[in-house]
Motif scaffolding. Sequence first.
Motif, PDB file in Angstrom:
ATOM      1  N   LEU A 158      38.729  73.342  44.226  1.00  0.00           N
ATOM      2  CA  LEU A 158      39.004  72.583  43.001  1.00  0.00           C
ATOM      3  C   LEU A 158      37.802  71.721  42.605  1.00  0.00           C
ATOM      4  O   LEU A 158      37.479  71.602  41.420  1.00  0.00           O
ATOM      5  CB  LEU A 158      40.254  71.728  43.173  1.00  0.00           C
ATOM      6  N   TYR A 159      37.145  71.126  43.581  1.00  0.00           N
ATOM      7  CA  TYR A 159      35.941  70.333  43.304  1.00  0.00           C
ATOM      8  C   TYR A 159      34.849  71.211  42.708  1.00  0.00           C
ATOM      9  O   TYR A 159      34.223  70.855  41.699  1.00  0.00           O
ATOM     10  CB  TYR A 159      35.448  69.666  44.591  1.00  0.00           C
ATOM     11  N   LEU A 160      34.625  72.379  43.319  1.00  0.00           N
ATOM     12  CA  LEU A 160      33.555  73.252  42.851  1.00  0.00           C
ATOM     13  C   LEU A 160      33.816  73.769  41.438  1.00  0.00           C
ATOM     14  O   LEU A 160      32.911  73.826  40.608  1.00  0.00           O
ATOM     15  CB  LEU A 160      33.387  74.425  43.827  1.00  0.00           C
ATOM     16  N   VAL A 161      35.043  74.129  41.145  1.00  0.00           N
ATOM     17  CA  VAL A 161      35.373  74.640  39.814  1.00  0.00           C
ATOM     18  C   VAL A 161      35.407  73.509  38.789  1.00  0.00           C
ATOM     19  O   VAL A 161      35.043  73.704  37.630  1.00  0.00           O
ATOM     20  CB  VAL A 161      36.712  75.408  39.858  1.00  0.00           C
ATOM     21  N   SER A 162      35.813  72.318  39.210  1.00  0.00           N
ATOM     22  CA  SER A 162      35.898  71.199  38.268  1.00  0.00           C
ATOM     23  C   SER A 162      34.532  70.824  37.708  1.00  0.00           C
ATOM     24  O   SER A 162      34.443  70.356  36.567  1.00  0.00           O
ATOM     25  CB  SER A 162      36.550  69.989  38.925  1.00  0.00           C
ATOM     26  N   LEU A 163      33.478  71.031  38.463  1.00  0.00           N
ATOM     27  CA  LEU A 163      32.137  70.728  37.949  1.00  0.00           C
ATOM     28  C   LEU A 163      31.823  71.580  36.723  1.00  0.00           C
ATOM     29  O   LEU A 163      31.274  71.080  35.738  1.00  0.00           O
ATOM     30  CB  LEU A 163      31.094  70.960  39.035  1.00  0.00           C
ATOM     31  N   PHE A 164      32.181  72.860  36.774  1.00  0.00           N
ATOM     32  CA  PHE A 164      31.968  73.719  35.609  1.00  0.00           C
ATOM     33  C   PHE A 164      32.783  73.228  34.427  1.00  0.00           C
ATOM     34  O   PHE A 164      32.285  73.160  33.293  1.00  0.00           O
ATOM     35  CB  PHE A 164      32.341  75.168  35.941  1.00  0.00           C
ATOM     36  N   LYS A 180      31.285  69.985  32.957  1.00  0.00           N
ATOM     37  CA  LYS A 180      30.067  70.262  32.185  1.00  0.00           C
ATOM     38  C   LYS A 180      30.394  70.949  30.868  1.00  0.00           C
ATOM     39  O   LYS A 180      29.771  70.681  29.835  1.00  0.00           O
ATOM     40  CB  LYS A 180      29.107  71.113  33.010  1.00  0.00           C
ATOM     41  N   ARG A 181      31.378  71.826  30.886  1.00  0.00           N
ATOM     42  CA  ARG A 181      31.801  72.492  29.649  1.00  0.00           C
ATOM     43  C   ARG A 181      32.391  71.479  28.676  1.00  0.00           C
ATOM     44  O   ARG A 181      32.139  71.528  27.479  1.00  0.00           O
ATOM     45  CB  ARG A 181      32.821  73.575  29.990  1.00  0.00           C
ATOM     46  N   TYR A 182      33.165  70.526  29.189  1.00  0.00           N
ATOM     47  CA  TYR A 182      33.754  69.482  28.352  1.00  0.00           C
ATOM     48  C   TYR A 182      32.666  68.600  27.739  1.00  0.00           C
ATOM     49  O   TYR A 182      32.721  68.255  26.556  1.00  0.00           O
ATOM     50  CB  TYR A 182      34.720  68.635  29.178  1.00  0.00           C
ATOM     51  N   ILE A 183      31.644  68.271  28.530  1.00  0.00           N
ATOM     52  CA  ILE A 183      30.551  67.442  28.029  1.00  0.00           C
ATOM     53  C   ILE A 183      29.796  68.166  26.911  1.00  0.00           C
ATOM     54  O   ILE A 183      29.476  67.574  25.876  1.00  0.00           O
ATOM     55  CB  ILE A 183      29.600  67.038  29.174  1.00  0.00           C
ATOM     56  N   LEU A 191      25.765  60.880  33.919  1.00  0.00           N
ATOM     57  CA  LEU A 191      25.147  60.493  35.191  1.00  0.00           C
ATOM     58  C   LEU A 191      26.081  60.751  36.368  1.00  0.00           C
ATOM     59  O   LEU A 191      25.632  61.184  37.430  1.00  0.00           O
ATOM     60  CB  LEU A 191      24.728  59.023  35.151  1.00  0.00           C
ATOM     61  N   ILE A 192      27.365  60.487  36.189  1.00  0.00           N
ATOM     62  CA  ILE A 192      28.343  60.761  37.241  1.00  0.00           C
ATOM     63  C   ILE A 192      28.383  62.255  37.542  1.00  0.00           C
ATOM     64  O   ILE A 192      28.423  62.665  38.706  1.00  0.00           O
ATOM     65  CB  ILE A 192      29.734  60.232  36.836  1.00  0.00           C
ATOM     66  N   THR A 193      28.332  63.062  36.499  1.00  0.00           N
ATOM     67  CA  THR A 193      28.333  64.510  36.686  1.00  0.00           C
ATOM     68  C   THR A 193      27.103  64.963  37.458  1.00  0.00           C
ATOM     69  O   THR A 193      27.197  65.809  38.345  1.00  0.00           O
ATOM     70  CB  THR A 193      28.394  65.227  35.327  1.00  0.00           C
ATOM     71  N   ILE A 194      25.961  64.390  37.147  1.00  0.00           N
ATOM     72  CA  ILE A 194      24.730  64.747  37.862  1.00  0.00           C
ATOM     73  C   ILE A 194      24.836  64.341  39.325  1.00  0.00           C
ATOM     74  O   ILE A 194      24.466  65.109  40.223  1.00  0.00           O
ATOM     75  CB  ILE A 194      23.511  64.089  37.186  1.00  0.00           C
ATOM     76  N   LYS A 195      25.370  63.153  39.592  1.00  0.00           N
ATOM     77  CA  LYS A 195      25.507  62.701  40.980  1.00  0.00           C
ATOM     78  C   LYS A 195      26.500  63.558  41.755  1.00  0.00           C
ATOM     79  O   LYS A 195      26.272  63.889  42.915  1.00  0.00           O
ATOM     80  CB  LYS A 195      25.938  61.233  41.014  1.00  0.00           C
ATOM     81  N   ILE A 196      27.593  63.912  41.105  1.00  0.00           N
ATOM     82  CA  ILE A 196      28.605  64.731  41.773  1.00  0.00           C
ATOM     83  C   ILE A 196      28.074  66.138  42.038  1.00  0.00           C
ATOM     84  O   ILE A 196      28.357  66.725  43.081  1.00  0.00           O
ATOM     85  CB  ILE A 196      29.893  64.782  40.925  1.00  0.00           C
ATOM     86  N   SER A 197      27.298  66.676  41.118  1.00  0.00           N
ATOM     87  CA  SER A 197      26.823  68.053  41.274  1.00  0.00           C
ATOM     88  C   SER A 197      25.797  68.202  42.395  1.00  0.00           C
ATOM     89  O   SER A 197      25.500  69.324  42.802  1.00  0.00           O
ATOM     90  CB  SER A 197      26.255  68.566  39.960  1.00  0.00           C
TER      91      SER A 197
END
Length: 129
Positions: free
Chosen positions: A14-20, A23-26, A39-45
């Motif tokens: 779920l974590y791995l798919v949620s990143l996609f 990013k799609r939402y952004i 920035l949170i997305t970059i740190k999480i990725s």
Amino acid sequence: MATFLGWLNIVLILYLVSLFLIKRYISWKGRNITTSMKLITIKISRFHKIAAMALLMLGLVHGYLAQGNQLIINHSGFLLWIIVLTTTVVGMINENTDNEKLRKLHVQYAFLLIVVLLYHYFYSGPIIG
């Protein structure tokens, strides 16, 4: 222990798919997204590769423990692990080549992984027979 590892693997997927999806939402929202969310997305990725490797290893351990200390190839979990392995390898090759087709293939395998995960969750057992 096998049950705990199974749920941990689900959380990792779920974590791995949620990143996609994030990013799609952004990219869909465009300028309306705050810089802090980007920035949170970059740190999480940053942990994407680590989580993928952990999923690969923990999935193998989960299957080994769940099958009574043996590896059974004719099982929905083994099929799921092969999809995880394929997705990881395509992702690693994509990282080194930066090919758009490989990135799309990586995402497609990730969604196939979700489908096979649901199959494994509801119909855990032999694939043939």
